[in-house]
Design a protein around this motif. Structure first.
Motif, PDB file in Angstrom:
ATOM      1  N   ALA A 187      -4.893 -28.707  -9.846  1.00  0.00           N
ATOM      2  CA  ALA A 187      -5.551 -27.675  -9.446  1.00  0.00           C
ATOM      3  C   ALA A 187      -5.389 -27.161 -10.832  1.00  0.00           C
ATOM      4  O   ALA A 187      -6.576 -25.777 -10.605  1.00  0.00           O
ATOM      5  N   ILE A 188      -4.807 -26.923 -11.909  1.00  0.00           N
ATOM      6  CA  ILE A 188      -5.399 -26.076 -12.834  1.00  0.00           C
ATOM      7  C   ILE A 188      -5.772 -26.363 -13.607  1.00  0.00           C
ATOM      8  O   ILE A 188      -7.191 -25.497 -14.598  1.00  0.00           O
ATOM      9  N   ALA A 189      -6.677 -27.584 -14.018  1.00  0.00           N
ATOM     10  CA  ALA A 189      -7.726 -28.207 -14.498  1.00  0.00           C
ATOM     11  C   ALA A 189      -9.461 -27.621 -13.930  1.00  0.00           C
ATOM     12  O   ALA A 189     -10.216 -27.483 -14.124  1.00  0.00           O
ATOM     13  N   PHE A 190      -8.998 -27.874 -12.157  1.00  0.00           N
ATOM     14  CA  PHE A 190     -10.234 -27.296 -11.072  1.00  0.00           C
ATOM     15  C   PHE A 190     -10.854 -26.316 -11.711  1.00  0.00           C
ATOM     16  O   PHE A 190     -11.844 -25.294 -11.310  1.00  0.00           O
ATOM     17  N   LYS A 191      -9.704 -25.116 -11.402  1.00  0.00           N
ATOM     18  CA  LYS A 191      -9.381 -23.834 -11.777  1.00  0.00           C
ATOM     19  C   LYS A 191     -10.134 -23.408 -13.183  1.00  0.00           C
ATOM     20  O   LYS A 191     -10.547 -22.200 -13.483  1.00  0.00           O
ATOM     21  N   GLY A 192     -10.156 -24.355 -14.039  1.00  0.00           N
ATOM     22  CA  GLY A 192     -10.993 -23.964 -15.432  1.00  0.00           C
ATOM     23  C   GLY A 192      -9.088 -23.648 -16.480  1.00  0.00           C
ATOM     24  O   GLY A 192      -9.681 -22.781 -17.603  1.00  0.00           O
TER      25      GLY A 192
END
Length: 393
Positions: A187-192
Motif C-alpha cells: 500500500a505504501i509503494a502503491f501510494k508513492g
C-alpha cells in the motif's frame, strides 16, 4: 543452514517488505486491492486480539512475580525496572533531539496529500471484547490479587489462558505478520511513499544499533563501579551470551549461556540461577530502547504531536507491560501494541510499521537485554555478599 535462515522471522519480514514494494510498484490496482483486503481483515483481527493478549500475558506474569524469593525478588525487579526506565527515558531524549534532523514530516504530509486511495474489496468488523485500557486495568487488578493466593483455581485458569494466548501468538499472529507487513508496504509503494519510508527505516536502524552498544557500556560501567570490577572485561566475558542471543532472537533460549558467563564474571551460582532466568522475563531495556526510538520516529514521520509528559507515562507503563512478553521472536512488540494504541494514538498502519521496524532489530535488542542481565546479576551478587558480611560481623 538454509532451512534455518528461511524459518527466521527477520528473513521473512525482509522478504515481505521486498515483495510488498514490488507488488505496490509493478502490479495493477486490482492485485493491490486483494492484498489490501487481507490487510483490512488482519488489522481487525489484531485489534480484537490485543486486549486478549494483554489479559493472557500480563495477569499470570504479575501473579507469578508475587511469589518466591522475597527481598531478592524485589531487589532484582527494582534494578531491572530501573534499567528499563533509564533506557526508555535516555532513548526519548536522544531520539527527540536527533531524529528531527533526518525525518521531515512536511515531506510525508505532502506525499499523503497526493497519494492514490486504495480500498479493500470488502471488510469485516470484529469489535474487541474489551478496549485496551480496560484490559490493562483488569489484568493488573486480577494479577495483583492473585499474587499472594498461592496455587488457587483462578491462577491455574489464568495459566491455561496464557497457554492459549501463547499458542495464538506463536501459531497464528507471528506466522501471519510477514503477510501483514507485505500488505502494508504494498500500500505504501502503491501510494508513492516507499522511498521516504525505507530511507528513514535504514537511518533509524543504524542509530538504534549504536545506542544499544552505548547502553550496554553504561550498564557495565555502573555495575563495575558498584562491584569494583573492570566493566569492559566483564562486558567482554558476556560476549558469548550476546552472540548467542543474536542467533536465537530469544532471551529464554540464551539462559544457559548467560548463566555460564555470569558465573565466569564472579557471580555466585545461587544468585545467577535466580537473577538470570528472572531477568530474561522482566529486564527488557534493549527492547524498550527499540520501541521508544521507533515510536518517536514514526510520530515524526506522520506529523503527530508528542511531548515528554506523554512519553514519560508510556515508558513507565511499557516497562511493566513487557514483563508479559513471551519468549518468542517479536513477543515484546506484541505485548506493547496495546499501549502504543491507547497512550500514543497509533492506528493500524502505524502499528504495522512499528512491528516491521521492531522485528528488523529484534536480534540485537534481545542481545542487549540478556547482556544487561549479566550487569544486574553482578550488582545483586554484590548486595547479597555485603548483607552476608554485615550479618556475620
Amino acid at each position: 543452514m538454509l532451512k534455518k535462515i528461511t524459518h527466521n522471522l527477520l528473513f521473512k519480514v525482509f522478504i515481505a517488505i521486498v515483495l510488498g514494494v514490488l507488488i505496490g510498484l509493478y502490479t495493477p490496482e486490482s492485485v493491490n486491492r486483494i492484498v489490501n483486503t487481507f490487510n483490512a481483515f488482519f488489522g481487525e483481527f489484531l485489534g480484537f486480539a490485543i486486549p486478549l493478549i494483554i489479559l493472557g500475558l500480563i495477569m499470570p506474569a504479575i501473579a507469578d512475580l508475587g511469589k518466591g524469593a522475597g527481598k531478592l525478588l524485589l531487589i532484582t525487579a527494582a534494578l531491572a525496572y530501573g534499567s528499563t526506565l533509564f533506557s526508555g527515558f535516555s532513548t526519548y531524549f536522544v531520539a527527540s533531539g536527533f531524529f528531527p534532523s533526518f525525518i521531515e514530516p512536511q515531506n510525508v504530509q505532502a506525499i499523503e496529500e497526493t497519494a492514490i486511495e486504495l480500498t479493500p474489496y470488502f471488510s469485516i468488523t470484529i469489535p474487541p471484547i474489551l478496549d485496551v485500557m480496560s484490559a490493562l486495568v483488569l489484568a493488573f487488578v486480577i494479577g495483583l490479587g492473585l499474587a499472594p493466593l498461592g496455587n488457587s483455581t483462578l491462577k491455574n485458569v489464568t495459566m491455561d489462558f496464557q497457554k492459549i494466548i501463547m499458542f495464538l501468538i506463536e501459531k497464528v499472529i507471528i506466522p501471519l505478520l510477514p503477510l501483514y507487513i507485505l500488505s502494508i508496504f504494498s500500500a505504501i509503494a502503491f501510494k508513492g511513499q516507499v522511498a521516504s519510508v525505507l530511507s528513514v527505516f535504514v537511518k533509524i536502524i543504524g542509530v538504534i544499533f549504536i545506542m544499544h552498544i552505548l547502553l550496554m557500556v553504561i550498564q557495565y560501567i555502573i555495575a563495575g563501579a558498584i562491584t569494583k570490577k573492570n566493566p569492559f572485561k566483564a562486558l567482554i566475558t558476556m560476549a558469548p551470551a550476546y552472540f548467542t542471543a543474536l542467533g536465537t532472537q530469544s532471551s529464554a533460549a540464551t539462559i544457559p549461556v548467560t548463566l555460564q558467563q555470569a558465573e565466569k564474571n564472579g557471580v555466585s551460582p545461587k544468585v545467577a540461577n535466580f537473577v538470570i532466568p528472572l531477568g530474561a522475563t522482566i529486564h527488557l531495556a534493549g527492547s524498550t530502547m527499540k520501541i521508544v526510538a521507533c515510536a518517536v520516529a514514526l510520530m515524526l514521520m506522520q506529523g503527530m504531536d508528542f511531548n515528554f509528559g506523554m512519553f514519560a507515562g508510556f515508558v513507565m507503563m511499557l516497562g511493566i507491560a513487557m514483563v508479559a512478553a513471551p519468549g518468542v521472536p517479536g513477543g515484546a512488540i506484541m505485548a506493547a501494541v496495546g499501549i502504543l494504541q491507547t497512550m500514543l494514538g497509533f492506528d493500524a498502519e502505524a502499528q504495522a510499521l512499528m512491528i516491521a521496524l521492531y522485528i528488523a532489530m529484534d536480534s540485537f535488542g534481545t542481545a542487549a537485554n540478556i547482556t544487561g542481565d549479566g550487569a544486574i546479576a553482578l550488582i545483586v551478587n554484590r548486595i547479597v555478599r555485603d548483607k552476608k558480611e554485615t550479618s556475620t560481623s
